[in-house]
Design a protein around this motif. Structure first.
Motif, PDB file in Angstrom:
ATOM      1  N   VAL A  30     -11.509 -43.968  18.275  1.00  0.00           N
ATOM      2  CA  VAL A  30     -10.211 -43.422  17.916  1.00  0.00           C
ATOM      3  C   VAL A  30     -10.051 -42.121  18.692  1.00  0.00           C
ATOM      4  N   PRO A  31      -9.132 -42.033  19.637  1.00  0.00           N
ATOM      5  CA  PRO A  31      -8.970 -40.781  20.379  1.00  0.00           C
ATOM      6  C   PRO A  31      -8.716 -39.618  19.432  1.00  0.00           C
ATOM      7  N   TRP A  32      -9.304 -38.475  19.749  1.00  0.00           N
ATOM      8  CA  TRP A  32      -9.074 -37.295  18.902  1.00  0.00           C
ATOM      9  C   TRP A  32      -7.585 -37.059  18.698  1.00  0.00           C
ATOM     10  N   SER A  33      -6.820 -37.262  19.750  1.00  0.00           N
ATOM     11  CA  SER A  33      -5.400 -36.917  19.708  1.00  0.00           C
ATOM     12  C   SER A  33      -4.616 -37.779  18.732  1.00  0.00           C
ATOM     13  N   SER A  34      -5.211 -38.910  18.283  1.00  0.00           N
ATOM     14  CA  SER A  34      -4.473 -39.793  17.397  1.00  0.00           C
ATOM     15  C   SER A  34      -4.159 -39.121  16.072  1.00  0.00           C
ATOM     16  N   HIS A  35      -4.980 -38.144  15.669  1.00  0.00           N
ATOM     17  CA  HIS A  35      -4.622 -37.396  14.476  1.00  0.00           C
ATOM     18  C   HIS A  35      -4.834 -35.902  14.708  1.00  0.00           C
ATOM     19  N   ALA A  36      -4.613 -35.469  15.942  1.00  0.00           N
ATOM     20  CA  ALA A  36      -4.580 -34.049  16.321  1.00  0.00           C
ATOM     21  C   ALA A  36      -5.882 -33.318  16.013  1.00  0.00           C
ATOM     22  N   LEU A  37      -6.977 -34.044  15.905  1.00  0.00           N
ATOM     23  CA  LEU A  37      -8.224 -33.395  15.549  1.00  0.00           C
ATOM     24  C   LEU A  37      -8.883 -32.696  16.728  1.00  0.00           C
TER      25      LEU A  37
ATOM     26  N   ASP B 245      -5.342 -52.729   4.596  1.00  0.00           N
ATOM     27  CA  ASP B 245      -4.753 -51.431   4.275  1.00  0.00           C
ATOM     28  C   ASP B 245      -5.768 -50.568   3.522  1.00  0.00           C
ATOM     29  N   ALA B 246      -6.743 -50.037   4.244  1.00  0.00           N
ATOM     30  CA  ALA B 246      -7.822 -49.270   3.625  1.00  0.00           C
ATOM     31  C   ALA B 246      -7.527 -47.779   3.681  1.00  0.00           C
ATOM     32  N   GLU B 247      -7.953 -47.085   2.655  1.00  0.00           N
ATOM     33  CA  GLU B 247      -7.879 -45.621   2.642  1.00  0.00           C
ATOM     34  C   GLU B 247      -9.241 -45.074   3.060  1.00  0.00           C
ATOM     35  N   VAL B 248      -9.256 -44.146   4.003  1.00  0.00           N
ATOM     36  CA  VAL B 248     -10.510 -43.605   4.529  1.00  0.00           C
ATOM     37  C   VAL B 248     -10.649 -42.154   4.094  1.00  0.00           C
ATOM     38  N   ILE B 249     -11.703 -41.884   3.323  1.00  0.00           N
ATOM     39  CA  ILE B 249     -12.004 -40.540   2.839  1.00  0.00           C
ATOM     40  C   ILE B 249     -13.118 -39.947   3.696  1.00  0.00           C
ATOM     41  N   ASP B 250     -12.863 -38.802   4.308  1.00  0.00           N
ATOM     42  CA  ASP B 250     -13.863 -38.047   5.068  1.00  0.00           C
ATOM     43  C   ASP B 250     -14.383 -36.941   4.158  1.00  0.00           C
TER      44      ASP B 250
ATOM     45  N   VAL C 195     -31.623 -30.996  -2.614  1.00  0.00           N
ATOM     46  CA  VAL C 195     -32.241 -29.699  -2.886  1.00  0.00           C
ATOM     47  C   VAL C 195     -31.223 -28.752  -3.510  1.00  0.00           C
ATOM     48  N   CYS C 196     -31.470 -28.369  -4.757  1.00  0.00           N
ATOM     49  CA  CYS C 196     -30.585 -27.415  -5.425  1.00  0.00           C
ATOM     50  C   CYS C 196     -30.658 -26.059  -4.722  1.00  0.00           C
ATOM     51  N   GLY C 197     -29.507 -25.481  -4.457  1.00  0.00           N
ATOM     52  CA  GLY C 197     -29.447 -24.188  -3.775  1.00  0.00           C
ATOM     53  C   GLY C 197     -29.013 -24.284  -2.329  1.00  0.00           C
ATOM     54  N   LEU C 198     -28.997 -25.499  -1.778  1.00  0.00           N
ATOM     55  CA  LEU C 198     -28.513 -25.712  -0.420  1.00  0.00           C
ATOM     56  C   LEU C 198     -27.113 -26.303  -0.450  1.00  0.00           C
ATOM     57  N   LYS C 199     -26.324 -25.975   0.532  1.00  0.00           N
ATOM     58  CA  LYS C 199     -25.070 -26.659   0.783  1.00  0.00           C
ATOM     59  C   LYS C 199     -25.244 -27.476   2.060  1.00  0.00           C
ATOM     60  N   THR C 200     -24.661 -28.658   2.083  1.00  0.00           N
ATOM     61  CA  THR C 200     -24.888 -29.588   3.191  1.00  0.00           C
ATOM     62  C   THR C 200     -23.549 -30.076   3.717  1.00  0.00           C
ATOM     63  N   VAL C 201     -23.345 -29.911   5.018  1.00  0.00           N
ATOM     64  CA  VAL C 201     -22.052 -30.157   5.651  1.00  0.00           C
ATOM     65  C   VAL C 201     -22.248 -31.065   6.856  1.00  0.00           C
ATOM     66  N   MET C 202     -21.306 -32.016   7.059  1.00  0.00           N
ATOM     67  CA  MET C 202     -21.320 -32.834   8.269  1.00  0.00           C
ATOM     68  C   MET C 202     -19.880 -33.109   8.710  1.00  0.00           C
ATOM     69  N   PRO C 203     -19.395 -32.410   9.739  1.00  0.00           N
ATOM     70  CA  PRO C 203     -18.023 -32.624  10.209  1.00  0.00           C
ATOM     71  C   PRO C 203     -17.898 -33.900  11.034  1.00  0.00           C
ATOM     72  N   SER C 204     -16.647 -34.328  11.217  1.00  0.00           N
ATOM     73  CA  SER C 204     -16.388 -35.550  11.982  1.00  0.00           C
ATOM     74  C   SER C 204     -15.519 -35.316  13.200  1.00  0.00           C
TER      75      SER C 204
ATOM     76  N   GLY D  99     -18.971 -37.807   8.958  1.00  0.00           N
ATOM     77  CA  GLY D  99     -19.550 -37.743  10.296  1.00  0.00           C
ATOM     78  C   GLY D  99     -19.028 -38.826  11.220  1.00  0.00           C
ATOM     79  N   THR D 100     -19.912 -39.360  12.047  1.00  0.00           N
ATOM     80  CA  THR D 100     -19.538 -40.383  13.022  1.00  0.00           C
ATOM     81  C   THR D 100     -18.872 -41.586  12.372  1.00  0.00           C
ATOM     82  N   MET D 101     -19.324 -41.924  11.184  1.00  0.00           N
ATOM     83  CA  MET D 101     -18.846 -43.146  10.543  1.00  0.00           C
ATOM     84  C   MET D 101     -17.378 -43.068  10.140  1.00  0.00           C
ATOM     85  N   VAL D 102     -16.798 -41.879  10.126  1.00  0.00           N
ATOM     86  CA  VAL D 102     -15.352 -41.777   9.885  1.00  0.00           C
ATOM     87  C   VAL D 102     -14.605 -42.559  10.949  1.00  0.00           C
ATOM     88  N   HIS D 103     -15.016 -42.423  12.195  1.00  0.00           N
ATOM     89  CA  HIS D 103     -14.322 -43.085  13.298  1.00  0.00           C
ATOM     90  C   HIS D 103     -14.614 -44.579  13.329  1.00  0.00           C
TER      91      HIS D 103
END
Length: 332
Positions: A185-192, A238-243, A135-144, A222-226
């Motif tokens: 992955v514990p949150w603390s593993s990358h200080a999140l 040796d994968a690079e993970v983009i959130d 939908v044009c005009g909306l911004k869509t966000v999903m944190p991890s 979102g969840t799939m980052v973990h």
């Protein structure tokens, strides 16, 4: 994540007198997931209040308030409940700035818990992000993670246009894999889990690299980052993970830079495969990285079925499924 979202509300209600928070059970009860707990007591029932069970009424009222100068942040109790309000979101909130030639805007945030993990079945577990991204005009966000949840929600509330803020339910109290109720992955593993007090922003439209690597790029959110991070451990690749963090606006530059470096890409999301947001990501990568790709782009997604209540942990992409696709992506 619940505490981070609650803190973002608190910080912004202190800073922004025109911010109002409302929805079903968000006032006295503090929301079904307690993301607004204590706000009504602290700021009063004129700024944090309960509404009738009417999603179109909640969003419709928010559009009017936003056009009139307030800054509403509303909660749809589950994303599955937003369909009665979809016309208000698409036809009113998203189009207001354009249809008024800039005379009006809709600085409003619509929060929705998304995804599975609570055995909620077909009416409590959907992942409808691609509907909003279209939908044009909306911004869509999903944190991890908690840190991004607070910073992105603050940025969403401050934005001058409507933002759909999607909160993965499986991450409210910590990340889980696709097979067992245990942390990936514990949150603390990358200080999140370290969420600063007070005000800070995470900019909308800016992805981040959760893990650097050179063999293959995993693009997810979102969840799939973990799950993706767990899959890299399981596969030993040796994968690079983009959130992505934001789906719209999309940080195409970060994706393209990574895929051009690795030459391979796996896209992961919980929503169904057909017309999922991964299809758009695949198109962007194909258009910009065609001559850099060594193997076809691969997608790992939910099934193309109505949400399977009894089989939701099989429905989710898990570390094993993602690891298998990573290995396939490495086959020349």
């Amino acid at each position: 994540m619940i505490e981070a979202i609650r803190d973002a509300h608190d910080v912004m209600m202190e800073r922004e007198p025109n911010l109002v928070v409302f929805g079903e059970d968000v006032g006295f009860f503090g929301g079904v997931f307690r993301c607004t707990k204590g706000l009504q007591k602290k700021f009063g029932s004129h700024r944090c209040f309960d509404t009738p069970i009417s999603e179109n009424g909640i969003v419709g009222a928010a559009v009017g308030m936003a056009a009139y100068g307030l800054r509403p942040c509303v909660e749809i109790q589950f994303s599955d409940y937003m369909y009665p309000a979809f016309d208000q979101i698409v036809s009113e909130a998203a189009r207001l700035r354009y249809r008024s030639a800039g005379d009006f805007s809709a600085p409003m945030t619509i929060r929705m818990p998304v995804g599975g993990g609570i055995y909620g079945g077909q009416t409590h577990s959907q992942s409808p992000e691609s509907l909003f991204a279209h939908v044009c005009g909306l911004k869509t966000v999903m944190p991890s993670n908690p840190y991004d949840s607070k910073g992105l929600l603050i940025a969403a509330i401050e934005d001058e246009d409507p933002v759909v803020f999607l909160e993965p339910k499986r991450l409210y109290n910590g990340p889980f894999d696709g097979h067992h109720d245990r942390p990936v992955v514990p949150w603390s593993s990358h200080a999140l889990s370290e969420v600063p007090d007070g005000y800070y922003r995470v900019p909308l439209g800016k992805a981040t690299v959760r893990r650097e690597g050179g063999a293959v790029t995993i693009v997810t959110y979102g969840t799939m980052v973990h799950v993706a991070l767990a899959a890299t451990q399981e596969s030993g690749i040796d994968a690079e993970v983009i959130d992505l963090r934001s789906l719209v606006p999309l940080d195409e530059e970060a994706i393209i830079e990574s895929v051009r470096k690795t030459g391979r890409c796996v896209i992961v999301h919980e929503a169904t495969r057909i017309c999922g947001f991964g299809a758009e990501l695949s198109a962007v990568i194909q258009e910009s990285c065609f001559y850099h790709l060594k193997t076809p782009i691969r997608r790992v997604t939910g099934w193309d079925t109505p949400y399977p209540h009894a089989f939701e942990w099989q429905y989710f992409p898990g570390p094993g499924r993602v690891a298998d696709e990573i290995r396939l992506a490495l086959e020349d």
